[in-house]
Design a protein around this motif. Structure first.
Motif, PDB file in Angstrom:
ATOM      1  N   GLU A 122      46.524  19.005 -60.477  1.00  0.00           N
ATOM      2  CA  GLU A 122      45.852  18.508 -61.645  1.00  0.00           C
ATOM      3  C   GLU A 122      46.140  16.977 -61.924  1.00  0.00           C
ATOM      4  N   LEU A 123      47.267  16.443 -61.275  1.00  0.00           N
ATOM      5  CA  LEU A 123      47.475  14.932 -61.512  1.00  0.00           C
ATOM      6  C   LEU A 123      46.769  14.132 -60.407  1.00  0.00           C
ATOM      7  N   GLU A 124      46.570  14.698 -59.445  1.00  0.00           N
ATOM      8  CA  GLU A 124      45.600  14.216 -58.360  1.00  0.00           C
ATOM      9  C   GLU A 124      44.284  13.924 -58.988  1.00  0.00           C
ATOM     10  N   PRO A 131      35.146  22.543 -58.146  1.00  0.00           N
ATOM     11  CA  PRO A 131      35.449  23.747 -56.826  1.00  0.00           C
ATOM     12  C   PRO A 131      35.647  22.759 -55.727  1.00  0.00           C
ATOM     13  N   ALA A 132      34.704  21.631 -55.384  1.00  0.00           N
ATOM     14  CA  ALA A 132      35.137  21.105 -54.135  1.00  0.00           C
ATOM     15  C   ALA A 132      36.421  20.419 -53.985  1.00  0.00           C
ATOM     16  N   SER A 133      36.943  19.737 -55.142  1.00  0.00           N
ATOM     17  CA  SER A 133      38.195  19.068 -54.884  1.00  0.00           C
ATOM     18  C   SER A 133      39.540  20.111 -54.924  1.00  0.00           C
ATOM     19  N   ASN A 134      39.236  21.210 -55.635  1.00  0.00           N
ATOM     20  CA  ASN A 134      40.102  22.238 -55.540  1.00  0.00           C
ATOM     21  C   ASN A 134      40.166  22.784 -53.994  1.00  0.00           C
ATOM     22  N   ASP A 139      43.094  23.660 -48.832  1.00  0.00           N
ATOM     23  CA  ASP A 139      42.770  23.620 -47.474  1.00  0.00           C
ATOM     24  C   ASP A 139      43.839  22.966 -46.730  1.00  0.00           C
ATOM     25  N   SER A 140      44.417  21.968 -47.408  1.00  0.00           N
ATOM     26  CA  SER A 140      45.144  21.072 -46.928  1.00  0.00           C
ATOM     27  C   SER A 140      46.858  21.096 -47.376  1.00  0.00           C
ATOM     28  N   LYS A 141      46.925  21.788 -48.591  1.00  0.00           N
ATOM     29  CA  LYS A 141      48.218  21.802 -49.089  1.00  0.00           C
ATOM     30  C   LYS A 141      48.579  23.335 -49.643  1.00  0.00           C
ATOM     31  N   ASP A 142      49.846  23.540 -49.806  1.00  0.00           N
ATOM     32  CA  ASP A 142      50.069  24.847 -50.617  1.00  0.00           C
ATOM     33  C   ASP A 142      50.781  24.412 -51.854  1.00  0.00           C
TER      34      ASP A 142
END
Length: 263
Positions: A122-124, A131-134, A139-142
């Motif tokens: 959310e901060l990022e 949908p794209a940023s999520n 894909d890169s972080k847990d």
């Protein structure tokens, strides 16, 4: 995390309204004010609201610039109180047969901000979900486990309670969701039989609303389906009231989330 997002103005209003409304297992009902402001003085300052959110979560930043909630934060302490009550209620139901012998005991958990915390995401993105940023984030972080919820879910499973997840995330995020839940300590298997994601392409036959389901229709309809399989949902957990409305659970537990509101 399929979200019908509020505007930034409404985000601020929803956060400012978080102490209003009925109490639901220890948490005030946040209601978004949809009226049109007549003056800027009626609108909470967005910077102030974000700073309050950071303070509530006990904002902690690591060496790589990732933001985390603190285990000593007001957020963590509020969660601990809700989870303690939930564990007590679940234990009582199991000990006294409080689920009425109507089926095998089960609990249902939402995913975002119920099982895992979206705070850093959310901060990022500046609280501006897309949908794209999520998808790129997942894909890169847990996302970390919500404080105490992994422990509560694992305890329930050890008592013979079946753990289900119902999330508004799309079916395309199944692999990311399974990986994340497993990586952060959830021991019950989030497999196909126990993890329900929203499928707008091929909606299940048990949802009469099909691809047009509202959040309440989708989640309550899925809980009804779980009960039709021979389970009794003795606890339903969510950070939104739309996670909890619509019945098909003996008790519901609202977790705190001042970051966004989902109707």
């Amino acid at each position: 995390m399929s979200r019908a997002r509020l505007s930034r103005r409404s985000l601020a209003l929803a956060a400012a309204a978080a102490t209003l409304g009925a109490t639901f297992y220890g948490v005030g009902a946040a209601t978004a004010d949809n009226s049109v402001p007549r003056s800027d003085k009626e609108i909470p300052n967005l910077t102030d609201v974000v700073n309050e959110i950071k303070a509530y979560y006990g904002d902690t930043v690591d060496a790589s610039g990732e933001h985390f909630a603190s285990a000593d934060s007001s957020y963590a302490h509020q969660l601990a109180g809700i989870e303690a009550k939930a564990k007590s209620d679940l234990a009582r139901a199991l000990h006294k047969g409080g689920h009425g012998g109507q089926g095998k005991p089960a609990i249902v958990l939402d995913v975002d901000d119920t099982s895992v915390i979206t705070y850093n995401y959310e901060l990022e993105v500046g609280f501006n979900y897309t949908p794209a940023s999520n998808q790129a984030y997942l894909d890169s972080k847990d996302m970390p486990a919500v404080f105490g919820m992994d422990t509560l879910a694992n305890w329930a499973a050890d008592q013979g309670v079946t753990v289900f997840w119902i999330t508004g995330r799309p079916e395309s995020q199944r692999a990311d969701t399974v990986r994340n839940l497993t990586a952060v300590g959830y021991k019950p298997a989030p497999d196909t039989a126990h993890l329900y994601l929203k499928n707008k392409v091929n909606p299940p036959a048990y949802l009469s609303c099909g691809a047009t389901c509202t959040t309440v229709e989708y989640k309550s309809g899925t809980r009804a389906h779980i009960e039709s399989l021979g389970y009794d949902i003795i606890g339903n957990f969510g950070d939104q009231y739309s996670d909890l409305s619509g019945g098909y659970a003996d008790k519901s537990f609202k977790l705190p989330n001042p970051m966004y509101f989902l109707p």
